[in-house]
Scaffold this motif. Structure first.
Motif, PDB file in Angstrom:
ATOM      1  N   ASN A 194       0.805  -1.226   0.000  1.00 33.66           N
ATOM      2  CA  ASN A 194       0.000   0.000   0.000  1.00 33.66           C
ATOM      3  C   ASN A 194       0.836   1.273   0.000  1.00 33.66           C
ATOM      4  O   ASN A 194       0.487   2.253  -0.668  1.00 33.66           O
ATOM      5  N   SER A 195       1.941   1.271   0.760  1.00 29.75           N
ATOM      6  CA  SER A 195       2.750   2.493   0.799  1.00 29.75           C
ATOM      7  C   SER A 195       3.359   2.777  -0.567  1.00 29.75           C
ATOM      8  O   SER A 195       3.522   3.938  -0.959  1.00 29.75           O
ATOM      9  N   TYR A 196       3.683   1.723  -1.319  1.00 30.64           N
ATOM     10  CA  TYR A 196       4.218   1.897  -2.669  1.00 30.64           C
ATOM     11  C   TYR A 196       3.145   2.479  -3.596  1.00 30.64           C
ATOM     12  O   TYR A 196       3.382   3.452  -4.322  1.00 30.64           O
ATOM     13  N   ALA A 197       1.964   1.841  -3.579  1.00 25.38           N
ATOM     14  CA  ALA A 197       0.885   2.280  -4.471  1.00 25.38           C
ATOM     15  C   ALA A 197       0.439   3.699  -4.140  1.00 25.38           C
ATOM     16  O   ALA A 197       0.249   4.535  -5.035  1.00 25.38           O
ATOM     17  N   LEU A 198       0.269   3.995  -2.847  1.00 27.10           N
ATOM     18  CA  LEU A 198      -0.216   5.318  -2.449  1.00 27.10           C
ATOM     19  C   LEU A 198       0.831   6.399  -2.713  1.00 27.10           C
ATOM     20  O   LEU A 198       0.489   7.507  -3.149  1.00 27.10           O
ATOM     21  N   ALA A 199       2.100   6.081  -2.460  1.00 27.87           N
ATOM     22  CA  ALA A 199       3.156   7.074  -2.686  1.00 27.87           C
ATOM     23  C   ALA A 199       3.250   7.448  -4.159  1.00 27.87           C
ATOM     24  O   ALA A 199       3.332   8.632  -4.506  1.00 27.87           O
ATOM     25  N   VAL A 200       3.232   6.442  -5.038  1.00 26.22           N
ATOM     26  CA  VAL A 200       3.352   6.762  -6.465  1.00 26.22           C
ATOM     27  C   VAL A 200       2.057   7.350  -7.014  1.00 26.22           C
ATOM     28  O   VAL A 200       2.087   8.120  -7.984  1.00 26.22           O
ATOM     29  N   ALA A 201       0.910   7.012  -6.399  1.00 28.55           N
ATOM     30  CA  ALA A 201      -0.346   7.657  -6.805  1.00 28.55           C
ATOM     31  C   ALA A 201      -0.277   9.146  -6.496  1.00 28.55           C
ATOM     32  O   ALA A 201      -0.703   9.983  -7.308  1.00 28.55           O
ATOM     33  N   CYS A 202       0.270   9.488  -5.336  1.00 24.85           N
ATOM     34  CA  CYS A 202       0.472  10.900  -5.010  1.00 24.85           C
ATOM     35  C   CYS A 202       1.396  11.561  -6.029  1.00 24.85           C
ATOM     36  O   CYS A 202       1.105  12.635  -6.565  1.00 24.85           O
ATOM     37  N   ALA A 286      -7.332   8.194   7.202  1.00 25.05           N
ATOM     38  CA  ALA A 286      -7.003   6.819   7.565  1.00 25.05           C
ATOM     39  C   ALA A 286      -7.782   5.901   6.637  1.00 25.05           C
ATOM     40  O   ALA A 286      -9.015   5.835   6.704  1.00 25.05           O
ATOM     41  N   LEU A 287      -7.070   5.246   5.745  1.00 22.00           N
ATOM     42  CA  LEU A 287      -7.680   4.436   4.698  1.00 22.00           C
ATOM     43  C   LEU A 287      -7.712   2.962   5.117  1.00 22.00           C
ATOM     44  O   LEU A 287      -6.903   2.522   5.934  1.00 22.00           O
ATOM     45  N   PRO A 288      -8.623   2.192   4.527  1.00 20.69           N
ATOM     46  CA  PRO A 288      -8.640   0.752   4.801  1.00 20.69           C
ATOM     47  C   PRO A 288      -7.316   0.099   4.392  1.00 20.69           C
ATOM     48  O   PRO A 288      -6.572   0.629   3.565  1.00 20.69           O
ATOM     49  N   ALA A 292      -7.050  -2.640  -2.787  1.00 23.21           N
ATOM     50  CA  ALA A 292      -7.966  -2.000  -3.730  1.00 23.21           C
ATOM     51  C   ALA A 292      -8.834  -0.954  -3.035  1.00 23.21           C
ATOM     52  O   ALA A 292      -9.128   0.107  -3.592  1.00 23.21           O
ATOM     53  N   SER A 293      -9.249  -1.232  -1.789  1.00 21.31           N
ATOM     54  CA  SER A 293     -10.037  -0.267  -1.022  1.00 21.31           C
ATOM     55  C   SER A 293      -9.223   0.989  -0.753  1.00 21.31           C
ATOM     56  O   SER A 293      -9.713   2.113  -0.893  1.00 21.31           O
ATOM     57  N   SER A 294      -7.979   0.777  -0.337  1.00 20.12           N
ATOM     58  CA  SER A 294      -7.106   1.894  -0.001  1.00 20.12           C
ATOM     59  C   SER A 294      -6.902   2.818  -1.198  1.00 20.12           C
ATOM     60  O   SER A 294      -7.050   4.040  -1.092  1.00 20.12           O
ATOM     61  N   LEU A 295      -6.597   2.232  -2.351  1.00 16.04           N
ATOM     62  CA  LEU A 295      -6.329   3.032  -3.542  1.00 16.04           C
ATOM     63  C   LEU A 295      -7.598   3.696  -4.066  1.00 16.04           C
ATOM     64  O   LEU A 295      -7.569   4.855  -4.515  1.00 16.04           O
ATOM     65  N   SER A 296      -8.733   2.996  -3.997  1.00 17.08           N
ATOM     66  CA  SER A 296     -10.005   3.590  -4.430  1.00 17.08           C
ATOM     67  C   SER A 296     -10.341   4.813  -3.583  1.00 17.08           C
ATOM     68  O   SER A 296     -10.747   5.856  -4.107  1.00 17.08           O
ATOM     69  N   CYS A 297     -10.172   4.701  -2.265  1.00 15.58           N
ATOM     70  CA  CYS A 297     -10.452   5.836  -1.379  1.00 15.58           C
ATOM     71  C   CYS A 297      -9.499   6.991  -1.651  1.00 15.58           C
ATOM     72  O   CYS A 297      -9.885   8.161  -1.559  1.00 15.58           O
ATOM     73  N   PHE A 298      -8.263   6.665  -1.993  1.00 13.29           N
ATOM     74  CA  PHE A 298      -7.325   7.736  -2.340  1.00 13.29           C
ATOM     75  C   PHE A 298      -7.842   8.536  -3.534  1.00 13.29           C
ATOM     76  O   PHE A 298      -7.873   9.771  -3.505  1.00 13.29           O
ATOM     77  N   ILE A 300     -10.868   8.879  -4.817  1.00 10.35           N
ATOM     78  CA  ILE A 300     -12.146   9.567  -4.671  1.00 10.35           C
ATOM     79  C   ILE A 300     -12.102  10.666  -3.624  1.00 10.35           C
ATOM     80  O   ILE A 300     -12.725  11.723  -3.791  1.00 10.35           O
ATOM     81  N   TYR A 301     -11.335  10.478  -2.552  1.00 11.64           N
ATOM     82  CA  TYR A 301     -11.369  11.422  -1.432  1.00 11.64           C
ATOM     83  C   TYR A 301     -10.053  12.165  -1.191  1.00 11.64           C
ATOM     84  O   TYR A 301     -10.060  13.382  -0.984  1.00 11.64           O
ATOM     85  N   VAL A 302      -8.937  11.456  -1.226  1.00 10.34           N
ATOM     86  CA  VAL A 302      -7.669  12.096  -0.864  1.00 10.34           C
ATOM     87  C   VAL A 302      -7.169  13.008  -1.974  1.00 10.34           C
ATOM     88  O   VAL A 302      -6.787  14.158  -1.724  1.00 10.34           O
ATOM     89  N   LEU A 303      -7.154  12.517  -3.212  1.00 12.42           N
ATOM     90  CA  LEU A 303      -6.632  13.314  -4.324  1.00 12.42           C
ATOM     91  C   LEU A 303      -7.314  14.674  -4.452  1.00 12.42           C
ATOM     92  O   LEU A 303      -6.614  15.695  -4.558  1.00 12.42           O
ATOM     93  N   PRO A 304      -8.648  14.754  -4.441  1.00 12.46           N
ATOM     94  CA  PRO A 304      -9.270  16.079  -4.539  1.00 12.46           C
ATOM     95  C   PRO A 304      -8.844  17.017  -3.410  1.00 12.46           C
ATOM     96  O   PRO A 304      -8.720  18.228  -3.615  1.00 12.46           O
ATOM     97  N   PHE A 305      -8.600  16.446  -2.222  1.00  9.84           N
ATOM     98  CA  PHE A 305      -8.191  17.296  -1.102  1.00  9.84           C
ATOM     99  C   PHE A 305      -6.761  17.784  -1.261  1.00  9.84           C
ATOM    100  O   PHE A 305      -6.448  18.941  -0.926  1.00  9.84           O
ATOM    101  N   LEU A 306      -5.878  16.936  -1.780  1.00  6.18           N
ATOM    102  CA  LEU A 306      -4.513  17.387  -2.064  1.00  6.18           C
ATOM    103  C   LEU A 306      -4.537  18.559  -3.044  1.00  6.18           C
ATOM    104  O   LEU A 306      -3.784  19.530  -2.902  1.00  6.18           O
ATOM    105  N   GLN A 307      -5.400  18.461  -4.036  1.00  7.42           N
ATOM    106  CA  GLN A 307      -5.517  19.532  -5.027  1.00  7.42           C
ATOM    107  C   GLN A 307      -6.131  20.788  -4.427  1.00  7.42           C
ATOM    108  O   GLN A 307      -5.689  21.903  -4.709  1.00  7.42           O
ATOM    109  N   LYS A 308      -7.139  20.617  -3.580  1.00  2.00           N
ATOM    110  CA  LYS A 308      -7.752  21.762  -2.894  1.00  2.00           C
ATOM    111  C   LYS A 308      -6.715  22.453  -2.009  1.00  2.00           C
ATOM    112  O   LYS A 308      -6.635  23.686  -1.980  1.00  2.00           O
ATOM    113  N   PHE A 309      -5.910  21.674  -1.306  1.00  2.00           N
ATOM    114  CA  PHE A 309      -4.884  22.214  -0.420  1.00  2.00           C
ATOM    115  C   PHE A 309      -3.839  22.982  -1.215  1.00  2.00           C
ATOM    116  O   PHE A 309      -3.140  23.835  -0.675  1.00  2.00           O
ATOM    117  N   SER A 310      -3.710  22.675  -2.501  1.00  2.00           N
ATOM    118  CA  SER A 310      -2.723  23.317  -3.363  1.00  2.00           C
ATOM    119  C   SER A 310      -3.314  24.452  -4.181  1.00  2.00           C
ATOM    120  O   SER A 310      -2.664  24.973  -5.082  1.00  2.00           O
TER     121      SER A 310
END
Length: 388
Positions: A194-202, A286-288, A292-298, A300-310
């Motif tokens: 998960n840390s690999y997938a989430l880090a590169v997704a970011c 805090a993601l599941p 697949a759950s972790s990346l899906s939540c990223f 739908i929810y995390v990515l838009p917030f990273l962009q909003k924060f930027s």
């Protein structure tokens, strides 16, 4: 528990103190500008030739060639009726230029220029201000700078740009069973992914992760890891340990670190045990733990917030409707984000929809959204979030 729309609204409504910085233009790709950007001068700043050819004065068939103008040169020539000059792309056209004729449509005989076709007034001339007038709005505040945007700004002579800072991101994964790829795997252990997938997704969307941390399923260790990570971050992303099992300590550890819950659990599949909280101007997802759950939540929810924060104007994955290529029935009692593949404006729901199954997501390029207990017939339009 909240519904998807409520969770998205809670995230979007967060009050964020955006910070700015001055960056060299060459290092601004993917950053958003912090103020409206206007043209400091007209572009083009002078009438110039759109091609290699001949600048003409008057509309006739035969001209006298009286000189040449190269790009970057300032011509002293003031054309008179029936005169022409050899000119090159980007060169300033002489005074009284009626049109520019491409070199392929003309023949030269000594100092005579003979045209194969009659020119039209103004043809092949880029007029001053034809692209931008002085003071015209070029980009609105929040514009996410693209390679073309960098080229546009550079063409206006700007070397440095004020942009919104991107968030500092830390990432924590939890689980006694997890080991780092490359190490010997014992019975009952799982390679941590998960840390690999989430880090590169970011990073895929321009948000580098500052630090990754793997913590065992121990309350004090998780509590200490969160305390240390949240001190030097803007957004903390955790994966695993957020459900209701005997060894799921993340929620309690967050609470004891002063993180205020904004919502916990979303009525969806996959990714129900999703937590979102904040501590002052620091935010926590805090993601599941299921990949697949972790990346899906990223997405739908995390990515838009990273962009909003930027400071981005537009946030989230592109969303379109496509025709489904086969019949499909969502038997779940919850709205579902399904691993899918979009090809030629048609979407296929992939096999392997389990929350732990990452292979099907790796083969897909979209998340298809289908409401609870809903059937879709071949050809029906369904909403899809494009991942790539």
């Amino acid at each position: 528990m909240v519904r998807i729309e409520e969770a998205i609204k809670i995230i979007q409504d967060q009050d964020i103190k955006l910070k700015t910085e001055i960056r060299k233009l060459i290092n601004c790709l993917g950053f958003s500008i912090s103020e409206d950007f206007v043209a400091p001068f007209a572009m083009p700043s002078f009438d110039n030739s759109a091609m290699d050819g001949y600048a003409l004065c008057g509309i006739i068939q035969e001209y006298k060639i009286v000189g040449e103008v190269a790009a970057g040169n300032i011509s002293e020539i003031d054309l008179k009726e029936g005169e022409a000059v050899r000119i090159f792309t980007g060169a300033k056209v002489p005074e009284n230029t009626t049109a520019v004729m491409m070199q392929e449509k003309a023949k030269v005989n000594g100092d005579k220029l003979i045209l194969e076709e009659q020119p039209k007034e103004g043809q092949s001339i880029r007029r001053k201000g034809g692209q931008l007038e002085e003071g015209q709005l070029v980009f609105e505040k929040g514009y996410a700078i693209t390679p073309a945007g960098i080229g546009m700004i550079a063409s206006l002579g700007i070397e440095k740009v004020e942009v919104y800072k991107k968030p500092v991101i830390n990432l924590i994964t939890t689980g006694d069973e997890l080991i780092t790829p490359g190490k010997f795997k014992k019975e009952g252990q799982i390679y941590e992914s998960n840390s690999y997938a989430l880090a590169v997704a970011c990073e895929q969307f321009g948000f580098p992760v500052q630090h990754r941390l793997q913590i065992e399923d121990n309350f004090e260790s998780i509590k200490s890891g969160i305390k240390k990570s949240i001190e030097n971050t803007d957004i903390l992303i955790l994966s695993g340990g957020i459900s209701v099992g005997d060894y799921d300590f993340v929620k309690q550890a967050l609470e004891e670190n002063g993180v205020e819950e904004q919502f916990y659990k979303v009525f969806q599949k996959p990714g129900k045990p999703l937590f979102f909280g904040r501590k002052e101007n620091k935010f926590v997802f805090a993601l599941p733990g299921n990949p697949a759950s972790s990346l899906s939540c990223f997405y739908i929810y995390v990515l838009p917030f990273l962009q909003k924060f930027s400071g981005f104007q537009e946030c989230g994955l592109p969303k379109y409707s496509f025709s489904i290529s086969h019949d499909f029935e969502n038997r779940s009692d919850r709205p579902s984000f399904l691993k899918a593949k979009v090809i030629n404006d048609n979407v296929q729901i992939l096999d392997g929809q389990g929350s732990s199954m990452i292979q099907s997501m790796a083969k897909g390029n979209a998340l298809a959204f289908i409401d609870a207990e809903t059937s879709a017939k071949k050809g029906d339009q369904i909403d899809c979030y494009l991942i790539s």
